[in-house]
Write an enzyme that holds these catalytic residues in place. Structure first.
Site, PDB file in Angstrom:
ATOM      1  N   ARG A  78      -5.798 -11.208  30.013  1.00 36.09           N
ATOM      2  CA  ARG A  78      -5.455 -10.030  28.823  1.00 36.09           C
ATOM      3  C   ARG A  78      -5.943 -10.921  27.467  1.00 36.09           C
ATOM      4  O   ARG A  78      -5.358 -11.931  27.109  1.00 36.09           O
ATOM      5  CB  ARG A  78      -4.066  -9.925  28.544  1.00 36.09           C
ATOM      6  CG  ARG A  78      -3.495  -9.032  27.572  1.00 36.09           C
ATOM      7  CD  ARG A  78      -2.113  -8.394  27.657  1.00 36.09           C
ATOM      8  NE  ARG A  78      -1.894  -8.049  26.274  1.00 36.09           N
ATOM      9  CZ  ARG A  78      -1.201  -8.338  25.358  1.00 36.09           C
ATOM     10  NH1 ARG A  78      -0.463  -9.457  25.492  1.00 36.09           N
ATOM     11  NH2 ARG A  78      -0.771  -7.618  24.386  1.00 36.09           N
ATOM     12  N   GLU A 167       2.614  -5.134  20.481  1.00 39.90           N
ATOM     13  CA  GLU A 167       3.779  -5.120  19.503  1.00 39.90           C
ATOM     14  C   GLU A 167       4.010  -4.669  18.151  1.00 39.90           C
ATOM     15  O   GLU A 167       4.094  -5.135  17.296  1.00 39.90           O
ATOM     16  CB  GLU A 167       4.233  -6.664  19.445  1.00 39.90           C
ATOM     17  CG  GLU A 167       4.297  -7.258  20.876  1.00 39.90           C
ATOM     18  CD  GLU A 167       4.689  -8.756  20.764  1.00 39.90           C
ATOM     19  OE1 GLU A 167       4.946  -9.320  19.872  1.00 39.90           O
ATOM     20  OE2 GLU A 167       5.126  -9.407  21.901  1.00 39.90           O
ATOM     21  N   ASN A 300       6.222  -6.731  26.925  1.00 38.82           N
ATOM     22  CA  ASN A 300       6.267  -8.387  26.687  1.00 38.82           C
ATOM     23  C   ASN A 300       7.839  -8.740  26.481  1.00 38.82           C
ATOM     24  O   ASN A 300       8.677  -8.055  25.811  1.00 38.82           O
ATOM     25  CB  ASN A 300       5.655  -8.584  24.985  1.00 38.82           C
ATOM     26  CG  ASN A 300       4.222  -8.531  25.281  1.00 38.82           C
ATOM     27  OD1 ASN A 300       3.526  -8.412  26.236  1.00 38.82           O
ATOM     28  ND2 ASN A 300       3.666  -8.815  24.056  1.00 38.82           N
ATOM     29  N   TYR A 302      10.478 -11.817  26.006  1.00 37.09           N
ATOM     30  CA  TYR A 302      10.929 -13.223  25.938  1.00 37.09           C
ATOM     31  C   TYR A 302      12.301 -13.715  25.985  1.00 37.09           C
ATOM     32  O   TYR A 302      12.623 -14.841  26.630  1.00 37.09           O
ATOM     33  CB  TYR A 302      10.344 -13.827  24.426  1.00 37.09           C
ATOM     34  CG  TYR A 302       8.819 -13.898  24.453  1.00 37.09           C
ATOM     35  CD1 TYR A 302       8.082 -15.041  24.896  1.00 37.09           C
ATOM     36  CD2 TYR A 302       7.929 -12.775  24.022  1.00 37.09           C
ATOM     37  CE1 TYR A 302       6.646 -15.081  25.073  1.00 37.09           C
ATOM     38  CE2 TYR A 302       6.551 -13.014  24.226  1.00 37.09           C
ATOM     39  CZ  TYR A 302       5.893 -14.049  24.765  1.00 37.09           C
ATOM     40  OH  TYR A 302       4.704 -14.109  24.665  1.00 37.09           O
ATOM     41  N   GLU A 358       3.312 -10.075  28.569  1.00 39.37           N
ATOM     42  CA  GLU A 358       3.568 -11.567  28.185  1.00 39.37           C
ATOM     43  C   GLU A 358       4.707 -11.821  28.737  1.00 39.37           C
ATOM     44  O   GLU A 358       6.135 -10.917  28.476  1.00 39.37           O
ATOM     45  CB  GLU A 358       3.723 -11.531  26.618  1.00 39.37           C
ATOM     46  CG  GLU A 358       2.156 -11.475  25.851  1.00 39.37           C
ATOM     47  CD  GLU A 358       2.182 -11.524  24.379  1.00 39.37           C
ATOM     48  OE1 GLU A 358       3.349 -12.097  23.913  1.00 39.37           O
ATOM     49  OE2 GLU A 358       1.425 -10.805  23.703  1.00 39.37           O
TER      50      GLU A 358
HETATM   51  C1  FCB Z   1       4.495 -12.301  21.116  1.00 37.98           C
HETATM   52  C2  FCB Z   1       3.022 -12.246  20.525  1.00 37.98           C
HETATM   53  C3  FCB Z   1       2.227 -13.248  20.889  1.00 37.98           C
HETATM   54  C4  FCB Z   1       2.665 -14.640  20.810  1.00 37.98           C
HETATM   55  C5  FCB Z   1       3.998 -14.615  21.686  1.00 37.98           C
HETATM   56  C6  FCB Z   1       4.755 -16.070  21.578  1.00 37.98           C
HETATM   57  O1  FCB Z   1       5.130 -11.824  20.125  1.00 37.98           O
HETATM   58  O2  FCB Z   1       2.332 -10.967  20.882  1.00 37.98           O
HETATM   59  O3  FCB Z   1       0.940 -13.412  20.119  1.00 37.98           O
HETATM   60  O4  FCB Z   1       2.864 -15.210  19.694  1.00 37.98           O
HETATM   61  O5  FCB Z   1       4.967 -13.590  20.960  1.00 37.98           O
END
Ligand code: FCB
Length: 464
Positions: A78, A167, A300, A302, A358
């Site tokens: 990607r 995003e 995505n 985290y 992500e």
């Molecule tokens: C996300 C972004 C990516 C990277 C990660 C850590 O928000 O899409 O570009 O910065 O965080």
């Protein structure tokens, strides 16, 4: 060893990057200026005073980076196309050298047996468009659709998988409400207009891509954040509802239901962030375009958010775990949140397919005296999250692929080079890349489709 967590055959394993964060070569091949080039030049915007002029120099080193992906064994990559490479001023005819770069990259990936996943916009708006109002201006919507048409016309015979935006929440909120990201604006009302234009441009671009690329699979990538109240009090639960409204439903509802979430709109009106009870920038027909059916949703993930009610009733983030459970971003490591999020998105919105586009962690580990990078915390992070994804699969959520963020340590936006997310450690002076232990570990996972509980360190030490 007994495999504990099996992924289905055909599950797609990948790695992710973005143009501004790795390419460098910002003056090469006729590339125009991006809002991040400009933003990085302003004093105090980037934590280490750096910029992305060279970054990982992927613009020149892409062939060897494909070899790294081949060694990892991933089935997909990607990456994003830099709009200012394709249209240096954001409008007008394509810059041939810019399109040639992505054309060659796509061919190189296909030769290596790696499926290209193209993101059309990962935050690098041409500066010339910013000067005409950027995403706050409705004209940028048609400019983006034209750009999407140019790229898909050139690559659509070989690229099947497309995402429009990366995003939108970050574009709107970090870029236009909090000012942490380019273009550094701090105007909550403007950020809602921006969010709307970004969503509308997604719908238009999706149509353009489908016109040009037969059999295209088109989606959008959202950063989604499960929100928990810090306590069960009514005030904290309402703060969690508000945060969920702005972080998640403000994007999911228009995309999947063709409307903005009423409660969140009312919150914004109460805070004085709408130009009235209505959102005047929402024109008849817009929401139908935004809700153009998606072939897949990119998620995505985290971390989660835990919030309490501030004095004004609005959500305030709180940290509920000890510092060792935070990554270098200060984000809580919370794998269960990925499971809960996937189950919720499936239940409430039922996307046809979900790619985890992500997931990853920033940890500073660098080479030891023997040149090895022992990043056991990253391995633990990835293992926990893959197991969470696996549980969601077991619950029937249609998760069809997973992309680690990121292939390489890179330019982490306003943090510059101070946060390292890569499977490869990068020396930003020499451009040496070293596979971290997590790269060996991920390689084993990709090869076997198994995420085992037992080994902390990867078994293999085959050199790349
Ligand atoms: C996300 C972004 C990516 C990277 C990660 C850590 O928000 O899409 O570009 O910065 O965080």
């Amino acid at each position: 060893m007994k495999p504990l967590r099996d992924f289905p055959d055909g599950f797609l394993w990948g790695v992710a990057t973005s143009a501004q964060q790795i390419e460098g070569g910002i003056h090469d091949g006729g590339r125009g200026e991006s809002i991040w080039d400009r933003f990085a030049r302003a004093p105090g915007r980037i934590e280490d005073g750096s910029d992305a002029a060279v970054a990982c120099d992927h613009f020149h080193l892409w062939r060897e980076d494909i070899e790294r992906m081949r060694w990892l064994g991933v089935g997909a990559y990607r990456f994003s196309v830099a709009w200012p490479r394709v249209q240096p001023k954001g409008r007008g005819p394509a810059n041939a050298a810019g399109l040639d770069f992505y054309d060659a990259l796509v061919d190189g990936l296909l030769e290596a047996g790696i499926r290209p996943f193209v993101t059309l916009y990962h935050w690098d708006l041409p500066q010339a468009l910013q000067e005409r109002g950027g995403w706050a201006a409705r004209d940028t919507v048609s400019a983006f659709a034209d750009y999407a048409a140019l790229v898909s016309r050139r690559l659509g015979d070989r690229v099947r998988d497309w995402t429009t935006h990366n995003e939108p929440w970050c574009i709107a909120t970090l870029g236009h409400e909090q000012g942490h990201h380019a273009p550094g604006r701090c105007d909550p009302a403007e950020s809602l207009r921006v969010a709307h234009h970004v969503l509308l441009s997604h719908g238009r671009a999706a149509q353009a891509v489908r016109r040009n690329a037969a059999g295209a699979q088109v989606g959008i990538v959202l950063n989604l954040t499960p929100v928990a109240p810090a306590t069960p009090t009514e005030a904290d639960r309402d703060a969690a509802r508000q945060a969920d409204g702005m972080l998640n439903r403000w994007y999911l509802d228009p995309l999947f239901r063709g409307r903005y979430p009423e409660d969140a709109v009312a919150d914004r009106a109460r805070q004085g962030h709408l130009d009235g009870p209505q959102m005047p920038f929402v024109k008849p027909g817009d929401l139908a375009e935004i809700a153009t059916p998606l072939d897949f949703l990119g998620v995505n993930y985290y971390s989660r958010a835990v919030v309490r009610a501030g004095d004004d009733g609005q959500p305030v983030g709180v940290q509920v775990v000890p510092a060792e459970q935070l990554t270098d971003m200060g984000w809580e490591v919370h794998p269960q949140g990925l499971h809960d999020l996937l189950v919720r998105v499936d239940r409430d919105y039922a996307p046809a397919k979900i790619f985890i586009t992500e997931n990853g962690a920033a940890y500073a580990d660098g080479p030891d005296a023997t040149g090895q990078v022992h990043d056991a915390r990253r391995i633990e992070f990835l293992r926990g999250h893959l197991q969470a994804a696996q549980r969601a699969l077991g619950d029937g959520v249609p998760v069809v692929g997973y992309f680690t963020w990121s292939l390489l340590d890179n330019f982490e936006w306003a943090h510059g080079y101070t946060r390292r997310f890569g499977l490869y450690w990068v020396d930003f002076v020499t451009q040496q890349r070293i596979p971290k232990h997590s790269a060996y570990w991920y390689r084993d996972v990709v090869a076997s489709g198994v995420v085992d509980d037992a080994t902390l360190e990867p078994s293999a030490r085959r050199s790349p």
